[in-house]
Design a protein around this motif. Structure first.
Motif, PDB file in Angstrom:
ATOM      1  N   VAL A   1       1.105  -1.032   0.156  1.00 12.82           N
ATOM      2  CA  VAL A   1      -0.268  -0.036  -0.280  1.00 12.82           C
ATOM      3  C   VAL A   1       1.136   1.340  -0.328  1.00 12.82           C
ATOM      4  O   VAL A   1       2.198   1.022   0.740  1.00 12.82           O
ATOM      5  CB  VAL A   1      -0.883  -0.291   0.830  1.00 12.82           C
ATOM      6  CG1 VAL A   1       0.398  -0.350   2.592  1.00 12.82           C
ATOM      7  CG2 VAL A   1      -1.794   1.305   0.798  1.00 12.82           C
ATOM      8  N   TYR A   2       0.398   2.332  -0.557  1.00 14.13           N
ATOM      9  CA  TYR A   2       1.194   3.182  -1.138  1.00 14.13           C
ATOM     10  C   TYR A   2       0.015   4.601  -1.514  1.00 14.13           C
ATOM     11  O   TYR A   2      -0.429   4.105  -1.637  1.00 14.13           O
ATOM     12  CB  TYR A   2       2.951   3.130  -1.986  1.00 14.13           C
ATOM     13  CG  TYR A   2       2.172   2.426  -3.277  1.00 14.13           C
ATOM     14  CD1 TYR A   2       1.624   3.091  -4.142  1.00 14.13           C
ATOM     15  CD2 TYR A   2       2.725   0.901  -2.877  1.00 14.13           C
ATOM     16  CE1 TYR A   2       1.544   2.148  -4.832  1.00 14.13           C
ATOM     17  CE2 TYR A   2       2.107   0.512  -4.338  1.00 14.13           C
ATOM     18  CZ  TYR A   2       1.832   1.006  -5.275  1.00 14.13           C
ATOM     19  OH  TYR A   2       1.746   0.130  -6.541  1.00 14.13           O
ATOM     20  N   SER A   3       0.546   6.123  -1.384  1.00 17.98           N
ATOM     21  CA  SER A   3      -0.391   6.886  -1.821  1.00 17.98           C
ATOM     22  C   SER A   3       0.533   7.010  -3.625  1.00 17.98           C
ATOM     23  O   SER A   3       1.530   6.512  -3.589  1.00 17.98           O
ATOM     24  CB  SER A   3      -0.301   8.407  -0.990  1.00 17.98           C
ATOM     25  OG  SER A   3      -0.363   7.084   0.694  1.00 17.98           O
ATOM     26  N   GLY A   4      -0.185   8.243  -3.867  1.00 17.96           N
ATOM     27  CA  GLY A   4       0.979   9.806  -4.781  1.00 17.96           C
ATOM     28  C   GLY A   4      -0.141  10.049  -4.823  1.00 17.96           C
ATOM     29  O   GLY A   4      -0.679  10.308  -5.615  1.00 17.96           O
ATOM     30  N   HIS A   5       0.783  10.961  -5.826  1.00 21.54           N
ATOM     31  CA  HIS A   5       0.548  12.363  -6.692  1.00 21.54           C
ATOM     32  C   HIS A   5       0.424  12.299  -8.032  1.00 21.54           C
ATOM     33  O   HIS A   5       1.483  11.744  -8.841  1.00 21.54           O
ATOM     34  CB  HIS A   5       1.200  13.809  -6.853  1.00 21.54           C
ATOM     35  CG  HIS A   5       0.959  14.693  -5.472  1.00 21.54           C
ATOM     36  ND1 HIS A   5       1.731  14.123  -4.392  1.00 21.54           N
ATOM     37  CD2 HIS A   5       1.234  15.130  -4.838  1.00 21.54           C
ATOM     38  CE1 HIS A   5       1.735  14.947  -3.073  1.00 21.54           C
ATOM     39  NE2 HIS A   5       0.759  15.888  -4.398  1.00 21.54           N
TER      40      HIS A   5
ATOM     41  N   TYR B   1      -3.610  14.916  -4.717  1.00 20.31           N
ATOM     42  CA  TYR B   1      -2.717  13.642  -4.454  1.00 20.31           C
ATOM     43  C   TYR B   1      -3.855  12.427  -3.714  1.00 20.31           C
ATOM     44  O   TYR B   1      -4.813  12.927  -3.909  1.00 20.31           O
ATOM     45  CB  TYR B   1      -2.437  14.520  -2.701  1.00 20.31           C
ATOM     46  CG  TYR B   1      -1.954  13.432  -1.543  1.00 20.31           C
ATOM     47  CD1 TYR B   1      -0.539  12.920  -2.017  1.00 20.31           C
ATOM     48  CD2 TYR B   1      -2.926  12.778  -0.792  1.00 20.31           C
ATOM     49  CE1 TYR B   1      -0.660  11.891  -0.811  1.00 20.31           C
ATOM     50  CE2 TYR B   1      -2.272  12.927   0.179  1.00 20.31           C
ATOM     51  CZ  TYR B   1      -0.999  11.229   0.238  1.00 20.31           C
ATOM     52  OH  TYR B   1      -0.507  10.447   1.219  1.00 20.31           O
ATOM     53  N   SER B   2      -3.220  11.086  -4.076  1.00 16.89           N
ATOM     54  CA  SER B   2      -4.490  10.211  -3.994  1.00 16.89           C
ATOM     55  C   SER B   2      -4.143   9.523  -2.627  1.00 16.89           C
ATOM     56  O   SER B   2      -2.599   9.117  -2.303  1.00 16.89           O
ATOM     57  CB  SER B   2      -4.490   9.350  -5.206  1.00 16.89           C
ATOM     58  OG  SER B   2      -4.522   9.566  -6.028  1.00 16.89           O
ATOM     59  N   PRO B   3      -4.637   9.377  -1.639  1.00 15.07           N
ATOM     60  CA  PRO B   3      -3.970   9.059  -0.494  1.00 15.07           C
ATOM     61  C   PRO B   3      -4.009   7.676   0.473  1.00 15.07           C
ATOM     62  O   PRO B   3      -3.091   7.052   0.509  1.00 15.07           O
ATOM     63  CB  PRO B   3      -5.186   9.420   0.853  1.00 15.07           C
ATOM     64  CG  PRO B   3      -6.925   9.570  -0.484  1.00 15.07           C
ATOM     65  CD  PRO B   3      -6.016  10.209  -1.596  1.00 15.07           C
ATOM     66  N   ARG B   4      -4.605   6.674  -0.888  1.00 13.02           N
ATOM     67  CA  ARG B   4      -4.551   5.011  -0.994  1.00 13.02           C
ATOM     68  C   ARG B   4      -4.450   5.306  -1.890  1.00 13.02           C
ATOM     69  O   ARG B   4      -5.908   3.935  -2.511  1.00 13.02           O
ATOM     70  CB  ARG B   4      -5.687   4.956   0.438  1.00 13.02           C
ATOM     71  CG  ARG B   4      -4.727   3.425   0.714  1.00 13.02           C
ATOM     72  CD  ARG B   4      -6.077   3.138   1.489  1.00 13.02           C
ATOM     73  NE  ARG B   4      -6.145   1.806   2.006  1.00 13.02           N
ATOM     74  CZ  ARG B   4      -6.758   0.649   2.453  1.00 13.02           C
ATOM     75  NH1 ARG B   4      -7.403   0.096   1.136  1.00 13.02           N
ATOM     76  NH2 ARG B   4      -6.910  -0.499   2.606  1.00 13.02           N
ATOM     77  N   LEU B   5      -3.549   3.955  -2.567  1.00  8.96           N
ATOM     78  CA  LEU B   5      -3.492   3.740  -3.918  1.00  8.96           C
ATOM     79  C   LEU B   5      -2.862   2.153  -3.147  1.00  8.96           C
ATOM     80  O   LEU B   5      -3.347   1.400  -2.584  1.00  8.96           O
ATOM     81  CB  LEU B   5      -2.423   4.363  -4.785  1.00  8.96           C
ATOM     82  CG  LEU B   5      -2.534   5.818  -5.038  1.00  8.96           C
ATOM     83  CD1 LEU B   5      -1.455   6.394  -5.897  1.00  8.96           C
ATOM     84  CD2 LEU B   5      -3.898   6.047  -6.023  1.00  8.96           C
ATOM     85  N   GLY B   6      -1.840   1.681  -3.841  1.00  8.77           N
ATOM     86  CA  GLY B   6      -1.324   0.418  -3.788  1.00  8.77           C
ATOM     87  C   GLY B   6      -1.425  -0.501  -5.116  1.00  8.77           C
ATOM     88  O   GLY B   6      -1.759  -0.145  -5.807  1.00  8.77           O
TER      89      GLY B   6
ATOM     90  N   GLY C   1       5.920   7.261  -3.383  1.00  5.86           N
ATOM     91  CA  GLY C   1       4.770   6.700  -2.303  1.00  5.86           C
ATOM     92  C   GLY C   1       4.537   7.073  -1.428  1.00  5.86           C
ATOM     93  O   GLY C   1       3.848   6.862  -0.512  1.00  5.86           O
ATOM     94  N   HIS C   2       5.406   5.564  -1.221  1.00  5.16           N
ATOM     95  CA  HIS C   2       5.664   5.231   0.150  1.00  5.16           C
ATOM     96  C   HIS C   2       5.743   5.683   1.480  1.00  5.16           C
ATOM     97  O   HIS C   2       4.483   6.134   2.736  1.00  5.16           O
ATOM     98  CB  HIS C   2       6.315   3.538   0.440  1.00  5.16           C
ATOM     99  CG  HIS C   2       6.439   2.321   0.028  1.00  5.16           C
ATOM    100  ND1 HIS C   2       6.766   2.193  -1.333  1.00  5.16           N
ATOM    101  CD2 HIS C   2       5.747   1.209  -0.134  1.00  5.16           C
ATOM    102  CE1 HIS C   2       5.959   0.783  -2.086  1.00  5.16           C
ATOM    103  NE2 HIS C   2       5.559   0.685  -0.407  1.00  5.16           N
ATOM    104  N   PHE C   3       6.530   6.608   1.240  1.00  5.89           N
ATOM    105  CA  PHE C   3       6.596   8.108   2.064  1.00  5.89           C
ATOM    106  C   PHE C   3       5.878   9.282   2.771  1.00  5.89           C
ATOM    107  O   PHE C   3       5.018   9.061   3.169  1.00  5.89           O
ATOM    108  CB  PHE C   3       8.028   8.572   2.001  1.00  5.89           C
ATOM    109  CG  PHE C   3       9.257   7.911   1.563  1.00  5.89           C
ATOM    110  CD1 PHE C   3      10.034   7.698   2.729  1.00  5.89           C
ATOM    111  CD2 PHE C   3       9.565   6.772   0.616  1.00  5.89           C
ATOM    112  CE1 PHE C   3      11.503   6.680   2.783  1.00  5.89           C
ATOM    113  CE2 PHE C   3      10.358   5.955   0.516  1.00  5.89           C
ATOM    114  CZ  PHE C   3      11.356   6.096   1.600  1.00  5.89           C
TER     115      PHE C   3
END
Length: 479
Positions: free
Chosen positions: A67-71, A76-81, A175-177
């Motif tokens: 699981v990670y986030s990402g721009h 900003y998408s708070p919960r991707l993965g 995105g993990h950070f």
């Protein structure tokens, strides 16, 4: 295969346990002997095919999705993965451990509205792209294999599912950070744990303030070098979201990518990128923007002035490495006193390529194939206005160093200017062949991409400019 599970055991907040979903009637579509050497010469077998297809578990495997986030396109998408990629573990090999992932192995908790599947065409493209980039000398994830199937998958039309077996030094992304800092609102200790993990797995730095500073400087440098490589070889990534940026500076997550055909600095290879955020000419600036996002996520752990200092090295590093690569390609002196002059020579050449509608790869290769200082270079015959090329060529000749060994000078240039790259239309022709049960176009293309700098008998068609239907072919994110 021998696995270890450091990520699984130490970073429990960054994954969920999952099980792969099997695909029907699996078959080997592609296999890389080169990548297999990374994990002690793993070999094809019916037993391994069943395991990669999800029909049997790999022994002692701990399947999980990160699981990670990402721009994504700036937002900003708070919960991707991992929506369709399942990691098996870290496989031990002679060069260290590599994450092994089954891409397209079914739904995960992060699939959102997707089915967790990958289709054959996108799987073959990723296989070809990652192996092509590796043999061009560009940092990248690897593709061990593609497993095809009869399992139907609905996209714009009905297709068949496939699984790519991907090897990567790490699947940790910017995105993990971001996920730890912005989404979980995790404390300094959780962020420190992730940074410590990266350092212990891949670097020789100490896990203290000085080591963290050196580590972030290294991340900036590795990212700068990767993107300089992209620009020099004419590669467009297409989806430079922060969740697609490797913390090690390796190219991965191949979606709607492209190698340039006719040179166009603002070329967009992704149909979903209507505003051109990830156009070829924007990749350097987007790399910096993504590093800024990473720096912001690291502020609980690293001082702002240290982060800014490291970020300030990015642009000079991109320029320095890009100049180094392009000087090699053009036969200019690697260490030159006049950096500005060389930069102008390169810029003038790309301008001529664009205005004269020249092919990027073929032009650089043709320049390398001829002896230095010839009066009328054959490239001019491909120009709308040959005098425009002549004007650049005169400036170029003045910038060339003295050449005492012509054969050696040519050989050095041929060794860095590929004759073959993975043009989108060539990938499409290989995919069409596989759909019809004919593997010959795929095998020919794959073998040339494994040795892109030498001439291959019977591969003349792969060095031609694209046909009208294939010129500047672009794709969507659909897979």
């Amino acid at each position: 295969m021998q696995f270890k599970y450091d990520f699984f055991e130490q970073l429990t907040s960054l994954y969920q346990v999952v099980s792969p979903s099997a695909i029907d009637n699996p078959s080997w579509l592609a296999w890389s002997d080169d990548a297999a050497q990374l994990i002690h010469h793993c070999q094809q077998s019916d037993h391994l095919l069943q395991q990669f297809a999800g029909q049997q578990p790999l022994p002692q495997a701990h399947y999980y999705a990160q699981v990670y986030s990402g721009h994504q396109f700036g937002g900003y998408s708070p919960r991707l993965g991992d929506g369709r990629s399942i990691i098996v573990g870290e496989v031990l090999g002679p060069q260290g451990a590599f994450d092994m992932a089954l891409k397209g192995a079914g739904k995960t908790p992060f699939s959102r509205h997707g089915d967790g599947r990958a289709v054959m065409r996108s799987s073959i493209r990723e296989f070809l792209a990652s192996e092509a980039m590796y043999h061009l000398g560009i940092p990248t994830s690897r593709a061990l294999a593609v497993v095809g199937s009869d399992t139907p998958v609905l996209r714009q039309q009905m297709e068949t599912a496939a699984i790519t077996v991907r090897l990567a030094r790490s699947h940790i992304r910017f995105g993990h950070f971001e996920y730890l800092t912005h989404t979980l609102q995790a404390g300094k200790s959780e962020l420190k744990q992730l940074v410590d993990f990266c350092i212990k797995q891949h670097y020789q730095y100490s896990c203290d303030s000085a080591g963290y500073h050196a580590w972030f400087h290294q991340v900036v440098q590795d990212t700068a070098r990767m993107i300089a490589h992209w620009q020099a070889v004419g590669f467009c990534h297409g989806v430079m979201n922060t969740d697609n940026m490797s913390i090690l500076g390796d190219t991965f997550d191949y979606g709607p990518f492209a190698f340039l055909d006719t040179y166009h600095e603002d070329f967009i290879c992704n149909k979903s990128d209507g505003e051109g955020r990830y156009a070829f000419s924007q990749q350097v600036s987007v790399g910096f923007w993504n590093l800024q996002c990473l720096a912001q996520a690291l502020t609980p752990l690293l001082e702002s002035d240290v982060l800014v200092q490291a970020l300030q090295t990015y642009q000079p590093l991109v320029v320095e490495h890009y100049l180094y690569l392009m000087r090699q390609k053009l036969g200019l002196a690697i260490v030159a006193r006049n950096q500005q002059r060389d930069f102008e020579i390169i810029g003038q050449l790309t301008h001529v390529m664009q205005t004269q509608r020249l092919d990027y790869t073929l032009t650089l290769r043709q320049l390398a194939e001829e002896e230095p200082f010839i009066t009328k270079h054959p490239v001019r015959d491909h120009c709308i206005d040959p005098q425009a090329f002549d004007a650049w060529y005169d400036n170029y000749l003045e910038a060339l160093p003295e050449v005492t060994d012509t054969a050696q000078w040519q050989q050095q240039r041929l060794a860095v200017n590929p004759k073959y790259v993975l043009r989108n239309y060539l990938a499409q022709e290989a995919i069409i062949g596989l759909e019809r049960g004919d593997k010959r176009p795929f095998e020919l293309l794959y073998q040339t991409l494994r040795q892109p700098y030498i001439t291959h008998t019977g591969a003349e068609a792969l060095t031609q400019r694209p046909p009208d239907w294939g010129e500047g072919l672009i794709l969507s994110c659909s897979s």
